[in-house]
Design a protein around this motif. Structure first.
Motif, PDB file in Angstrom:
ATOM      1  N   VAL A   1      -4.791   1.974   3.788  1.00  0.00           N
ATOM      2  CA  VAL A   1      -5.513   0.988   2.972  1.00  0.00           C
ATOM      3  C   VAL A   1      -4.705   0.602   1.733  1.00  0.00           C
ATOM      4  N   ARG A   2      -3.829   1.508   1.292  1.00  0.00           N
ATOM      5  CA  ARG A   2      -2.995   1.182   0.124  1.00  0.00           C
ATOM      6  C   ARG A   2      -2.176  -0.080   0.348  1.00  0.00           C
ATOM      7  N   ALA A   3      -1.828  -0.337   1.620  1.00  0.00           N
ATOM      8  CA  ALA A   3      -0.998  -1.504   1.933  1.00  0.00           C
ATOM      9  C   ALA A   3      -1.767  -2.807   1.794  1.00  0.00           C
ATOM     10  N   TYR A   4      -3.087  -2.738   1.856  1.00  0.00           N
ATOM     11  CA  TYR A   4      -3.897  -3.963   1.891  1.00  0.00           C
ATOM     12  C   TYR A   4      -4.711  -4.176   0.615  1.00  0.00           C
ATOM     13  N   ILE A   5      -4.796  -3.145  -0.219  1.00  0.00           N
ATOM     14  CA  ILE A   5      -5.812  -3.151  -1.278  1.00  0.00           C
ATOM     15  C   ILE A   5      -5.511  -4.179  -2.370  1.00  0.00           C
ATOM     16  N   ASP A   6      -4.222  -4.385  -2.664  1.00  0.00           N
ATOM     17  CA  ASP A   6      -3.896  -5.329  -3.740  1.00  0.00           C
ATOM     18  C   ASP A   6      -4.360  -6.738  -3.398  1.00  0.00           C
ATOM     19  N   GLU A   7      -4.258  -7.106  -2.121  1.00  0.00           N
ATOM     20  CA  GLU A   7      -4.721  -8.437  -1.710  1.00  0.00           C
ATOM     21  C   GLU A   7      -6.235  -8.502  -1.574  1.00  0.00           C
TER      22      GLU A   7
END
Lengths: 347, 347
Positions: free
Chosen positions: A297-303
């Motif tokens: 989820v870290r890969a998607y959370i900023d977006e």
């Protein structure tokens, strides 16, 4: 502080334990604002052998940083943060590839080494990689907190399923499972441009939320009958993409039965099996792609954070009950009895 | 005409049979210019029970159209054509998705319904979808014919493995198997931008051709020793992509052992197993994608023909022996004994 300990199947207790402390200079201590119970917490709730010492529970957290170790640079006391359900350095080659759940320096909460997050306070290892600051929001902005909490696991786990399936505009996507992850996968598929979203589930309150999230068709039948329904809806060809949010073998078999030649089965339900059919008669002959795993989820959370804050998505609707931390045992029981879809917990 | 019939393991015969005729208005009759023996032909050569009537063999063909049915529009008598190893209408939704090997109206040669292509003449069903004209080339342009023939199966099967793995610039790709498909996969990976190509194989003449095709490293070891070698070459992380061109379970196990978290295993070796590990400990925990299947070479052939004709690729180098049709049995024996990598056949 209070923390949640499971002592065996059906035996969850909230107990007073020592406050966590900084152990490594890269640690942070986070005070819980909201946490929750996950569908995966129900697996040990069903079958954990009774133990004397118990197992601390929980892996979803939105909170406020209370203290940071001397090496922490990107978060500071007072920040409102989301803790993805796995911690990671977010700097190694695996993390840079976007697979932080497999970070060789990272790990999972609620293990012998790292306490679970259904507690008043939590120690977060590798804080720079493992905590994401939510800018411009405070713990008093209560309306948005449930949806932000879903970015620690459930919504972005559904998103991971859809992302790994590389959904393209115009495709038919079938979601197996009407739990909180399955409904999140519906919402994610809709966000990623699926034209038709078939939700396979039999609990009307849940499939109604699925329709609100973007499902265009609901199929209550399972097994061969459910497979035939999907084929009927797709001209006999099957679904381009299947998002499997259950994890049991019948859901795998159902996925193989409904996927179109050249299509993708993307799993985020943790498999309760190790071996499965993958040969000429199941995956190979039809060029089926099998993908998925624990969501980074870290890969998607900023977006995702801006989409929550501007109201584009409201994945927090999966929470249909809120309990205080002392009532977590009742929350587990309600989810286990399917009286609650997903239970939010406040300290 | 002469045709190749297998009567059981190790028993291949060239016999005189009736010439094929147009059976459907969509058929074409093609006169063979070159055909060949496939590694997959060796499976029945090893284990086919003895039979009285035998099985016609072959599925790779470059030839000249002799006759077309009344409904055929895109090929005509005299055209030099390549026949992809599966026939298909090339118009249905599955074909339009690029998965012609799963066309619901198509099928395979060398089956009870459709004769094999190791023959002087062949009937090709659904000719408009199943034959590809090679423009500007005649059967007298002998230098380019072997490479064009590889577009009926072997090179584009290797290409399919690489394509389905979605190789990106800068990735490390490991190919398991130094047969003609594995070497083709090396060449395809090089064409698709792989930075490093590790070839796992133990036959020096073959791995030397692999190096010529673009392999940067060769590993002769198998099993745990081979896995460790790949990990050593990749900083302990493993290979982004594994192209599996063998089909036996040890090759699958090896693939799982060497693939990087978040990576892809793409299979084009026909699986000689149905069940395999896919759970948390094998694929799921590391977010491994499993893909591949029978190559829809029709989807790739239009782009590949110009690359052969302008010399960008020379996949015909996999042929290291040529036999006349009467000597096909010796060709099978030579491949079976690994004296020949791949055998070209001329009528």
């Amino acid at each position: 502080m209070k923390a949640t300990i499971m002592y065996g199947a059906g035996d969850v207790r909230v107990e007073t334990v020592a406050d966590p402390t900084i152990q490594q200079p890269t640690d942070a201590i986070v005070r819980t604002v909201v946490t929750c119970v996950c569908g995966s917490d129900l697996h040990p709730y069903h079958d954990m052998p009774a133990t004397e010492h118990g197992q601390s529970m929980g892996h979803e957290l939105l909170g406020v940083v209370e203290e940071v170790g001397s090496a922490v640079r990107t978060v500071k006391k007072g920040d409102l943060v989301i803790a993805p359900f796995a911690f990671a350095d977010n700097t190694c080659p695996i993390c840079k590839d976007g697979f932080q759940t497999a970070c060789p320096h990272g790990g999972f909460y609620a293990t012998p080494d790292t306490a679970g997050l259904q507690a008043e306070l939590s120690r977060v290892p590798l804080a720079d990689g493992s905590l994401v600051v939510v800018p411009g929001v405070t713990e008093n902005d209560t309306a948005v907190l449930p949806s932000l909490l879903t970015l620690s696991d459930v919504y972005l786990t559904g998103y991971h399923a859809a992302h790994m399936a590389r959904i393209r505009d115009g495709q038919t996507v079938t979601v197996i499972g009407d739990g909180a992850v399955g409904l999140s996968a519906v919402l994610a598929a809709q966000q990623l441009g699926a034209e038709r979203i078939i939700l396979m589930g039999r609990h009307k309150a849940r499939t109604d939320l699925g329709i609100e999230f973007g499902a265009t068709d609901v199929i209550a039948e399972r097994g061969d009958e459910g497979i035939q329904k999907v084929l009927d809806l797709t001209g006999g060809y099957g679904s381009h993409v299947v998002l499997e949010a259950v994890g049991h073998m019948p859901a795998y078999t159902q996925s193989v039965g409904i996927v179109r030649a050249g299509g993708v089965i993307s799993r985020v339900g943790v498999p309760q099996y190790e071996d499965a059919p993958v040969g000429f008669m199941s995956l190979f002959g039809k060029n089926i792609t099998l993908t998925g795993g624990p969501a980074p989820v870290r890969a998607y959370i900023d977006e995702a954070i801006p989409l929550v804050l501007d109201g584009t998505i409201d994945p927090g609707k999966v929470f249909d009950r809120t309990v205080a931390i002392d009532d977590i045992p009742a929350g587990y029981a309600a989810m286990d009895a399917r009286e609650a879809l997903k239970v939010l917990v406040t300290p």
